[in-house]
Enzyme design. Structure first.
Site, mmCIF file in Angstrom:
data_model
loop_
_atom_site.group_PDB
_atom_site.id
_atom_site.type_symbol
_atom_site.label_atom_id
_atom_site.label_comp_id
_atom_site.label_asym_id
_atom_site.label_seq_id
_atom_site.Cartn_x
_atom_site.Cartn_y
_atom_site.Cartn_z
ATOM 1 N N ARG A 1 9.866 -6.621 12.026
ATOM 2 C CA ARG A 1 8.480 -6.987 12.329
ATOM 3 C C ARG A 1 8.201 -8.369 11.748
ATOM 4 N NH1 ARG A 1 3.222 -5.813 9.265
ATOM 5 N NH2 ARG A 1 1.722 -6.736 10.705
ATOM 6 N N HIS B 1 -1.369 -12.877 11.879
ATOM 7 C CA HIS B 1 -1.297 -12.421 10.481
ATOM 8 C C HIS B 1 -2.034 -13.460 9.620
ATOM 9 C CE1 HIS B 1 1.164 -9.653 7.704
ATOM 10 N NE2 HIS B 1 0.410 -10.372 6.894
ATOM 11 N N GLU C 1 -4.118 -6.194 9.643
ATOM 12 C CA GLU C 1 -5.131 -5.911 8.619
ATOM 13 C C GLU C 1 -6.436 -6.686 8.770
ATOM 14 O OE1 GLU C 1 -3.420 -6.436 4.752
ATOM 15 O OE2 GLU C 1 -2.045 -4.777 4.977
ATOM 16 N N ASN D 1 -0.384 -0.029 7.539
ATOM 17 C CA ASN D 1 0.109 -0.679 6.326
ATOM 18 C C ASN D 1 -0.382 0.138 5.146
ATOM 19 O OD1 ASN D 1 1.181 -2.687 7.888
ATOM 20 N ND2 ASN D 1 -0.110 -4.330 7.075
ATOM 21 N N TYR E 1 0.199 0.965 0.773
ATOM 22 C CA TYR E 1 0.838 0.597 -0.483
ATOM 23 C C TYR E 1 0.499 1.471 -1.681
ATOM 24 C CZ TYR E 1 2.190 -3.859 1.666
ATOM 25 O OH TYR E 1 2.749 -4.815 2.461
ATOM 26 N N GLU F 1 3.996 -1.652 7.260
ATOM 27 C CA GLU F 1 4.286 -2.227 5.942
ATOM 28 C C GLU F 1 4.206 -1.143 4.885
ATOM 29 O OE1 GLU F 1 1.860 -5.560 4.661
ATOM 30 O OE2 GLU F 1 2.016 -6.499 6.637
ATOM 31 N N TRP G 1 7.969 -3.749 3.363
ATOM 32 C CA TRP G 1 7.460 -5.069 3.021
ATOM 33 C C TRP G 1 8.069 -5.457 1.704
ATOM 34 C CZ3 TRP G 1 4.892 -8.663 5.715
ATOM 35 C CH2 TRP G 1 4.547 -9.819 5.002
ATOM 36 N N TRP H 1 0.310 -14.996 -0.717
ATOM 37 C CA TRP H 1 -1.077 -15.433 -0.580
ATOM 38 C C TRP H 1 -1.653 -15.976 -1.897
ATOM 39 C CZ3 TRP H 1 -1.274 -15.941 4.371
ATOM 40 C CH2 TRP H 1 -0.630 -15.020 5.218
HETATM 41 C C1 PNW Z 1 -0.595 -6.938 2.900
HETATM 42 N N1 PNW Z 1 -5.322 -5.482 -1.341
HETATM 43 O O1 PNW Z 1 -1.720 -7.469 2.314
HETATM 44 C C2 PNW Z 1 -0.218 -8.020 3.887
HETATM 45 O O2 PNW Z 1 -0.147 -7.588 5.213
HETATM 46 C C3 PNW Z 1 0.966 -8.824 3.490
HETATM 47 O O3 PNW Z 1 0.903 -10.078 4.103
HETATM 48 C C4 PNW Z 1 1.060 -8.912 1.982
HETATM 49 O O4 PNW Z 1 2.044 -9.785 1.533
HETATM 50 C C5 PNW Z 1 1.318 -7.504 1.482
HETATM 51 O O5 PNW Z 1 0.320 -6.608 1.921
HETATM 52 C C6 PNW Z 1 1.433 -7.407 -0.032
HETATM 53 O O6 PNW Z 1 0.242 -7.813 -0.628
HETATM 54 C C7 PNW Z 1 -2.539 -6.896 1.394
HETATM 55 O O7 PNW Z 1 -5.754 -6.277 -2.228
HETATM 56 C C8 PNW Z 1 -3.065 -7.738 0.436
HETATM 57 O O8 PNW Z 1 -5.704 -4.288 -1.296
HETATM 58 C C9 PNW Z 1 -3.981 -7.266 -0.459
HETATM 59 C C10 PNW Z 1 -4.385 -5.938 -0.405
HETATM 60 C C11 PNW Z 1 -3.867 -5.093 0.557
HETATM 61 C C12 PNW Z 1 -2.931 -5.585 1.455
#
Ligand code: PNW
Length: 468
Positions: A74, A120, A166, A298, A300, A369, A419, A427
């Protein structure tokens, strides 16, 4: 515990985070080029100017994917390489188009299925200057639609399209927190909701175009990618905290998925935001409703959620609640990582896959992700970084949680992307936070070295995917 035999798995990246080559082959600036130049916005004062230099290392990246056994990749396209000024009457930069045509051909030749994200977060900077980009309900969706059409026509072999990555982040991180480009937190009470609405329209216009002119010929599919953290009540015996959990999911996921699957925003959002939340016109509603062929997820982390007694503030973006790492009993959700917002909690992944499936009638899901940073990873030597046992454990637990959801909960999950393929420009955190399964040596020609986690992935998926 198993995954379907046609399961796609691989790694994910995004253009501005890996490509570098910002002045090469006629690329125009994006809002991130501009944003990175504002002192104090990026932790280490860096930018995506060079990043992983993936624009010039496509062969290396494909070889890496092959070596790791990925069946899919991706990546995202840089809009300002395709239409440097961005707008629907601006000229197309053929060199930029050719770059991605060749990249897709090379991926397919290597047996790797491309999953292509159109957007993105890197809006062409000119659109920000012309009409404040995401804030324009009239211009932005149509400019995006034209750009999408150029790519659909250029890449007929692509069968999996993601419109936006996102929209929650594009809206909240940029227009409420002010930590993402263009970083405008001057109207936290309304801008996030306007931007969210405009992004939904942009997504829906692109889908409508794809379905009417390209889908049949390419037999492909298209959808949006939404982020969302899992939720647990701060006090499981308090109905108000249980309800706050639901509200948190509605304010992050339902904000976009409800209009797409049901045709309107969640009532909890309307109740709290009133007319600060835009209304869909009949035409917009018809365009947006039903505009997903799959759900891109996505994911995490997880949080404990506690309701608030006091009325919601005008800048509240989450549903009048507190998001915590500890619950009432003092239990911690998971260990610290390098990212202040991220702590591993794999059981939350299974829960959230279930919540999305039940709410939206069991859509096909791609996990677009999933991954983690590691506390202090950037301070270690390369040899130490390559032994990323913390990340190995993260992936092991999360992928198994997904397999449980697939086997036992009826969740229709068909793909998974870690990811990230490699460390990259994280960022606002710059390069100090590493999400890669491969290490990138920024001091030595951006050389890539697979970490233990990168190699584990193949073993993990081969043990999970049904043979037949
Ligand atoms: C995602 N939060 O971003 C993005 O899709 C990616 O580009 C990024 O590198 C990756 O997760 C890891 O950060 C997020 O603060 C950035 O909750 C911040 C948040 C969630 C997702």
């Amino acid at each position: 515990m198993s995954l379907p035999n046609d399961f796609h798995w691989g790694f994910a990246t995004a253009s501005y985070q890996i490509e570098g080559a910002v002045d090469q082959d006629g690329r125009g600036p994006s809002i991130w080029d501009t944003f990175c130049k504002i002192p104090g916005k990026i932790a280490d004062g860096s930018s995506g100017d060079v990043a992983c230099d993936s624009y010039n290392k496509t062969q290396e990246d494909i070889a890496l994917l092959k070596e790791l056994g990925a069946t899919a990749y991706r990546f995202s396209i840089s809009w300002s390489r395709i239409i440097p000024l961005g707008g629907r009457n601006d000229s197309i930069n053929q060199k930029g188009v050719d770059h991605y045509v060749k990249f897709v051909d090379d991926l397919l030749a290597a047996g790797i299925t491309p999953f292509v994200t159109l957007f993105h977060w890197d809006v062409p900077d000119e659109l920000e200057k012309r009409y404040r980009s995401l804030l324009s309900r009239k211009e932005f969706p149509l400019d995006f639609k034209r750009y999408a059409g150029v790519m659909f026509a250029a890449l007929p072999k692509v069968k999996h399209w993601v419109t936006l990555n996102e929209p929650w982040c594009s809206s909240i991180q940029a227009y409420s927190a002010g930590i993402f480009a263009p970083g405008d937190d001057s109207r936290q009470d309304i801008y996030p909701w306007i931007v969210g609405h405009n992004l939904l329209l942009a997504h829906a216009h692109a889908v409508q175009l794809y379905r009417s002119e390209f889908k049949e010929a390419s037999q492909g599919e298209i959808g949006v990618v939404l982020n969302g953290d899992a939720v647990f009540p701060w006090d499981a015996t308090d109905p108000a905290d249980v309800e706050a959990c639901e509200r948190k999911l509605e304010f992050t996921i339902g904000w976009f998925a409800d209009p797409i699957y049901f045709g309107d925003y969640p009532s909890s959002m309307r109740k709290q935001l009133g007319d600060r939340l835009p209304e869909f016109t009949a035409e917009e509603r018809a365009l947006v409703q039903g505009s997903n062929d799959f759900y891109g997820m996505n994911h995490y982390t997880a949080n404990y959620v506690k309701h608030r007694e006091t009325p919601a503030e005008l800048n509240d973006i989450a549903g009048n609640l507190d998001v915590l790492f500890y619950n009432k009993r003092g239990d911690c959700i998971g260990e610290e990582t390098q990212s202040p917002w991220l702590r591993p909690c794999a059981t939350g992944f299974r829960d959230l896959l279930g919540w999305i499936s039940r709410r939206y009638q069991y859509p096909k899901i791609y996990v677009t992700e999933n991954g983690t940073s590691i506390k202090g990873e950037d301070d270690l030597s390369r040899e130490e970084i390559l032994e990323d046992d913390f990340r190995v454990q993260y992936f092991d637990q999360y992928v198994k949680a997904m397999a449980v959801a697939s086997s036992l909960d009826g969740v229709n999950v068909r793909g998974y992307f870690a990811w990230s393929l490699m460390d990259n420009f994280e960022w606002a955190e710059g390069y100090q936070t590493r999400f890669g399964t491969c290490y990138v040596d920024y001091k030595d020609c951006q050389k890539r070295y697979p970490k233990k986690s990168a190699r584990l992935m193949k073993v993990l998926f081969e043990s999970m995917i049904k043979k037949s």
